[in-house]
Structures are given as C-alpha cells and as structure tokens.
Design an enzyme around this catalytic site. Structure first.
Site, short mmCIF file in Angstrom:
data_model
loop_
_atom_site.label_atom_id
_atom_site.label_comp_id
_atom_site.label_asym_id
_atom_site.label_seq_id
_atom_site.Cartn_x
_atom_site.Cartn_y
_atom_site.Cartn_z
N ASP A 146 -19.56 -4.29 21.60
CA ASP A 146 -19.02 -3.65 20.45
C ASP A 146 -18.67 -4.44 19.37
O ASP A 146 -17.70 -4.20 18.77
CB ASP A 146 -17.85 -2.82 20.91
CG ASP A 146 -17.52 -1.59 19.80
OD1 ASP A 146 -18.38 -1.00 19.15
OD2 ASP A 146 -16.30 -1.51 19.73
N ASP A 186 -10.42 -7.75 18.57
CA ASP A 186 -10.90 -6.31 19.15
C ASP A 186 -11.66 -6.70 20.43
O ASP A 186 -12.85 -6.60 20.35
CB ASP A 186 -11.37 -5.91 18.12
CG ASP A 186 -10.33 -5.05 17.12
OD1 ASP A 186 -9.12 -5.05 17.53
OD2 ASP A 186 -10.63 -4.95 15.98
N GLU A 232 -14.52 -11.27 11.36
CA GLU A 232 -13.61 -11.44 10.12
C GLU A 232 -13.57 -13.21 10.12
O GLU A 232 -13.53 -13.78 10.82
CB GLU A 232 -12.26 -10.88 10.31
CG GLU A 232 -12.42 -9.45 10.13
CD GLU A 232 -10.92 -8.83 10.36
OE1 GLU A 232 -9.95 -9.32 9.66
OE2 GLU A 232 -10.59 -7.63 10.99
#
Length: 525
Positions: A398, A418, A403
């Site tokens: 996923d 995440d 970033e």
C-alpha cells in the site's frame, strides 16, 4: 596412410592454436579477474551468495574507514550465544562516520523549535480556559514544557541523511517516554502532511482506518493505532490490499526493521496499553469523539470513528474492559516549521478491483521513469528501490505515496510512513512489490552490503529482529512465521540482485549514493 597422418597432425596443430588463443584472450583475463575478486568478495555462510568487499562502498569522510569492512575478520561463532543485535550494531557497516552537520543539513535549529513550542504552551493554556467555561467535563492534567524532552531532541536530530543518528540516545529514551507519558488530550484535529481529517479517523471509500492523535503532558504528540487484528491472523486471501486492516504490531515491527536495515526513515514507534476511558474519553475536548463511545454487551468500553464512511459500531475497537493495546508513533515536527511534501509513488498500484498500472504491463517501464524528473538524476530512484525492498520484507503493498522534507530538496531521503498494512501474510511473498528493483536493476552498494550481512548466520535478519522486538512492551510483536518470512524474502532480494548482475554486470547494478555537501565538493554516503 601418410596423408591420414598429415591430416591428424594438421588437426592437432589447429586445435592447439585455437585453445591457446582462447586461453590467452578469454580464460586468462577471467582467471586474473577471479584472482582480484578473491580479495573483493567473501563468503556469505550458507547462503551461497557473495558479499562485496569494502572497496566499492563510498562513505562520507571516512576517517574511521580503513580496513573496517574486512568481514572475513568477523570470527564470531553463531552458536556462541550473546546478543546478535549488539554485534550487528557494533559492525563497521553500522559505524560509518557521517559528515559534520551544518545548519543547512539540520531540519531545525534549537531557537526555532523552542520558540515554536512556547507558543504551543500559550495556545494550550488558552484552550484549557475555553473548555473550563463550557459545559464539557474533562480531566485536566498539568502541561509543562521541558526544553530537554526526548521528543524535542528527536526533532532536533533530524538531518538530510536520516531521521536520527545511529547512536542517538534520545531515541531509546523517547520510546520509553512514549510508553509512560501522561495523555492530556486525544482526538483533536490534526494534519499529517497529506491532507486534513476531522476528529480521529482517516477513512477512504474503499476502506477504513481508525487512529487517534494523542497529546502528552510535555506537549509531545503521538499517533495511536489500536489493535484491529490478532497476531496469529493472516489477511484473508480474498482481501484487496486497499481494504486490508491496519495492524498496530506492523507499525512497531516496521520501525525496528527500518533501524536494523540502517535506513532510519521511520519515526520511532512503540507499543502501549491505553486505558480508553481514562486516557481518551475523559481527557478529550473533542465532542465528536466523546459521542462515539459506548459500552458493548460484554461490558467493554468501545469507540468508533465519526466520519463519512463505514463509521458504525461494527467497526469499533474495544478495550478489555478499558485497556486497549496499540502502537504509538512519534509525530514529526509541525508542517509550519518542518514542511514536507507528498509525492505519488511511480510504482503506485491501481486502487480499483480491475485496473492495472503501466508498470504492471510494461517490463521496460523503468526506462521511462529514468527520463523523468526527479528520477533522471541524483538519488531519488535509488531511494525508491530502498523503499521497495523495505516494503517487500514487510509485505506492504500500500505504498501509494512517499514524503520528503522540502528543506533538503531533491536529494532528501524518503520518509517510510504508514506501515500498518505490512506483516499481513507470512505465507505469501508478493514479488510485485520489488518491481522497482527488478525493472531498474539498480541498488545502493551500501544497502546491498547490509542485506548480505543480515543473511549471514552470525547475524540473520530474523534473529536480530526477534531480539530487537523483545524490548517492546507488547512482545511478542510478530509471530514466528512472520520472523522466518523475513529470511526467506531477504534471500529472494539477493537472488534478484544476483540475476541483475549476471545480466548487466556489477558496475551497472551497484550504485554509490551521493549527496552535495556545502563544505566540500561532493560527499558520498
């Protein structure tokens, strides 16, 4: 007969000449190369793979880098007991001197950060006063500002190379503090750098995630992800990756793996038992969050998300009766002082049931990516490949965005945020996650060295991970099949690199990572 003898003699002379030419022009150079290679490679234990010697690893200002990578000098018996993790972190690969950091290499300066959080204290005091004159009843805890707090030191340690240094004492202290700090507020509006969400949850039409922003007594902030799945459960085979549950233990394990791989791109994460009544319901100022608490038929305290999608009691999380285990991830500095941007992953997956992306059907997709900014120069593509190896080891499909901190520009490292959708299936290795590596056939030389090291029996990835995770309060964090899957997947990564080398040659596959350093021409890391 004389003619026959002449023919035989002629054939023998011809074959001798051909063999001599082959030996001189083909075999002899290869033998010489192998002789040189014997000084550049060493055995990798039972893996039958070879570990490149130190000569090819470019490092910054290596005052401590002489014969340090002579892995043949590592004579530790893998059966002698002791801490494999300590031996790993004592290895020269994990003790490379980094460049001296100037102001431009650090994300934040002390005065800037202290002033920012002094304003936060004033804002908190005003918000507490506003609540005091309302009808909302909450437990008020004293909030103090400690300039020496471990989370502030973590923020000050962020630099252009990593989120923290290898031996930063603030990191283990921060993990310990997050396990014990008093929660003073929960579920307020928050910003994670991509988009803004109301209250406590991020929800997509295709799935749901429940997570809370917790503020501590010294103004530290952490993201709490509650337990949604038992450790022994595997993701059902019919689940798409974008509807999979988020696993709190995956967040914890991903932080430890990131540290073991020496990436240091995952913010510190620890497990914690949270009292959902005393540490969430009774301290939150958020009326939306307070409204979704209820008592289950089993007399457990539960809550669910109040948002646009799937916000129903059947998606609730419950304490037992009040205690709920989850992961706490340290917040990064606020976007106003540490801005970062979110960029789509070039190998993003289709988030539909039938769609396919170009990289899934075009084996030459990487050739196109190499021509595009910012992947046509610098380290960005190599960092993407690092990230794909990390995700493959965890089984996380996923990774739709990544970033970077804007201050460090195109050469900044990628944040591995995440990670809760990892460690869902120990019995399956999703090879498509490695598409950046298999299609580009590139890898940082330093990354490859560490992967080889972790494949050796005196270290072994599963062993050092098992030991590292033993320090978490929620141990065992991973089940044994998930730990053993790490070793299996590591071997698949190494075999893929070996295939690339056989196809393209070592020089085309191994790459040095380079950063521009303002105090010198070019510093390699």
């Amino acid at each position: 007969m004389p003619g026959c003898l002449r023919d035989r003699l002629f054939l023998a002379v011809t074959l001798t000449a051909i063999f001599s030419a082959d030996f001189y022009f083909i075999l002899l150079p290869k033998l010489r190369s192998m002789g040189q290679g014997s000084r550049q490679f060493c055995s990798c234990g039972s893996s039958n793979l070879t570990l490149p010697w130190q000569g090819g690893l470019a490092t910054p200002r290596l005052s401590n880098w002489t014969s340090v990578l002579s892995l043949e000098g590592t004579t530790t018996d893998p059966t002698d007991g002791g801490s494999k993790l300590e031996r790993l972190f004592a290895h020269p690969l994990y003790n490379i001197e980094t460049p001296a950091l100037g102001p431009e290499e650090r994300l934040l300066q002390v005065e800037q950060l202290v002033e920012y959080y002094r304003r936060k204290v004033s804002h908190w005091e005003r918000s507490v006063h506003a609540v005091a004159v309302s009808n909302v009843t909450v437990i008020e805890h004293e909030v103090t500002f400690d300039p020496g707090a471990s989370w502030l030191k973590f923020h000050l340690g962020i630099n252009r190379y990593a989120l923290y240094s290898r031996n930063d004492p603030a990191i283990p202290q921060l993990l310990k503090d997050m396990q014990n700090m008093t929660v003073v507020s929960a579920g307020e509006r928050w910003m994670d750098g991509i988009s803004k969400f109301r209250g406590c949850c991020l929800v997509k039409p295709s799935g749901h995630h429940l997570k809370l922003a917790l503020k501590m007594h010294n103004l530290a902030k952490a993201m709490f992800k509650p337990m949604r799945q038992q450790r022994e459960e595997e993701t059902p085979e019919d689940f798409f990756y974008f509807v999979d549950l988020q696993r709190h233990n995956a967040e914890i394990a991903a932080f430890h793996l990131d540290r073991v791989l020496d990436f240091r791109r995952v913010p510190p994460v620890t497990g914690r038992l949270v009292n959902v009544t005393g540490e969430i319901l009774q301290v939150t100022h958020n009326e939306d969050l307070r409204a979704v608490f209820f008592t289950s038929p089993a007399n457990n305290t539960c809550f669910f998300a109040k948002c646009l999608y799937v916000c129903k009691t059947e998606y609730a999380v419950c304490g037992s009766p009040d205690l709920l285990e989850g992961s706490l991830s340290a917040y990064l500095p606020g976007l106003s002082i540490g801005p970062r941007i979110s960029i789509p992953n070039p190998w993003i997956r289709s988030y539909t049931f039938t769609g396919r992306e170009e990289w899934e059907v075009n084996p030459f997709y990487c050739d196109t990516i190499k021509q595009m900014y910012p992947y046509n120069s610098g380290n960005r593509l190599l960092n993407i490949i690092d990230m794909s190896i990390f995700d493959f080891l965890t089984g996380n499909m996923d990774r739709h965005h990544y970033e970077i901190f804007t201050k460090f520009g195109d050469e900044g490292f990628l944040l591995h945020l995440d990670n809760a959708r990892g460690f869902g299936k120990h019995s399956q290795d999703e090879m498509s996650i490695l598409a950046p590596l298999s299609q580009c056939c590139m890898i940082k030389h330093s990354t490859l060295l560490r992967l080889h090291l972790l494949a050796r029996p005196e270290f072994r990835l599963s062993d050092v991970m098992r030991e590292s995770l033993q320090g978490d309060p929620l141990r065992p964090v991973l089940t044994e099949p998930h730990l053993l899957a790490l070793d299996r997947r590591l071997q698949k990564v190494l075999r893929m690199v070996q295939h690339c080398i056989r196809r393209l040659g070592r020089d085309e596959v191994h790459h040095e990572l380079k950063h521009h350093h303002p105090n010198s021409n070019t510093a390699n890391v």
